[in-house]
Design a protein around this motif. Sequence first.
Motif, PDB file in Angstrom:
ATOM      1  N   VAL A  87       0.603  -1.031  -0.090  1.00  0.00           N
ATOM      2  CA  VAL A  87       0.378  -0.334  -0.309  1.00  0.00           C
ATOM      3  C   VAL A  87       0.813   1.094   0.239  1.00  0.00           C
ATOM      4  O   VAL A  87       1.690   1.223   1.010  1.00  0.00           O
ATOM      5  N   PHE A  88       0.513   2.183  -0.901  1.00  0.00           N
ATOM      6  CA  PHE A  88       1.742   3.190  -1.035  1.00  0.00           C
ATOM      7  C   PHE A  88       0.913   4.764  -0.963  1.00  0.00           C
ATOM      8  O   PHE A  88      -0.773   5.032  -1.197  1.00  0.00           O
ATOM      9  N   LEU A  89       1.538   5.362   0.120  1.00  0.00           N
ATOM     10  CA  LEU A  89       0.763   6.492   0.243  1.00  0.00           C
ATOM     11  C   LEU A  89       1.268   7.702  -0.758  1.00  0.00           C
ATOM     12  O   LEU A  89       2.716   7.508  -1.087  1.00  0.00           O
ATOM     13  N   HIS A  90       0.218   8.397  -1.139  1.00  0.00           N
ATOM     14  CA  HIS A  90       1.401   9.278  -2.752  1.00  0.00           C
ATOM     15  C   HIS A  90       0.771  10.992  -2.092  1.00  0.00           C
ATOM     16  O   HIS A  90       0.032  11.386  -1.220  1.00  0.00           O
ATOM     17  N   LEU A 130       6.411   4.047   1.239  1.00  0.00           N
ATOM     18  CA  LEU A 130       5.461   2.620   1.437  1.00  0.00           C
ATOM     19  C   LEU A 130       4.253   2.684   2.727  1.00  0.00           C
ATOM     20  O   LEU A 130       5.342   2.934   3.797  1.00  0.00           O
ATOM     21  N   VAL A 131       3.232   2.391   2.996  1.00  0.00           N
ATOM     22  CA  VAL A 131       2.656   2.505   4.426  1.00  0.00           C
ATOM     23  C   VAL A 131       2.722   1.359   5.204  1.00  0.00           C
ATOM     24  O   VAL A 131       3.324   0.839   6.371  1.00  0.00           O
ATOM     25  N   ALA A 139      -4.746  -5.109   2.628  1.00  0.00           N
ATOM     26  CA  ALA A 139      -4.654  -3.729   1.568  1.00  0.00           C
ATOM     27  C   ALA A 139      -5.348  -2.774   0.656  1.00  0.00           C
ATOM     28  O   ALA A 139      -5.553  -1.573   0.741  1.00  0.00           O
ATOM     29  N   GLU A 140      -6.539  -3.376  -0.163  1.00  0.00           N
ATOM     30  CA  GLU A 140      -7.737  -3.008  -0.640  1.00  0.00           C
ATOM     31  C   GLU A 140      -8.518  -1.972   0.405  1.00  0.00           C
ATOM     32  O   GLU A 140      -8.819  -1.048   0.477  1.00  0.00           O
ATOM     33  N   ARG A 141      -8.660  -2.813   1.193  1.00  0.00           N
ATOM     34  CA  ARG A 141      -9.221  -2.501   2.889  1.00  0.00           C
ATOM     35  C   ARG A 141      -8.290  -0.637   2.865  1.00  0.00           C
ATOM     36  O   ARG A 141      -9.299   0.064   3.320  1.00  0.00           O
TER      37      ARG A 141
END
Length: 160
Positions: A87-90, A130-131, A139-141
């Motif tokens: 899971v990535f944070l932009h 990367l979270v 990951a989808e949640r």
Amino acid sequence: MAASVFRPPPVIVAPRAPSSDVAALPRTPCWGLRRASFGTTSRLPQTTRSCVRMRAGGPGLLDSPTITSQPEQGTERVYKRPPIYKVFLHNDNYNKREYVVKVLLKVVQEISVDDAVTVMQEAHETGVALVVACPQENAERYCEGLRLNGLTSTIEPAGC
């Protein structure tokens, strides 16, 4: 004649119409009859590993019994692990840093305050951070939770 102290009175059972249907058989799996005191019967589970099921072939006739066995306790089962996703944070220019940390702590319960600050700072400086890496369903949640709170987030398989 006086009733005996040692023998219970006889039980009268209403006659039942004979049926050769399999549907008329009781459907309780692997239960046996055991005799209790004074000739009464009670249903108790069998302690063996196999269960014998009989099919009705007519009144008083039994076909060959079908024996089903349960798996032994010593056998090991191999479980396939779910695929891992990142899971990535932009980075965005709309949300304040404190808000991003609050959302990360609210959505991703496994992350600590220090890790949330580090992820926010890395996303601010490099553009993406990367979270967490976790199974696809989680990951989808997490990604959806971050998006619903106004943050930009993506997921990708970890095996690439």
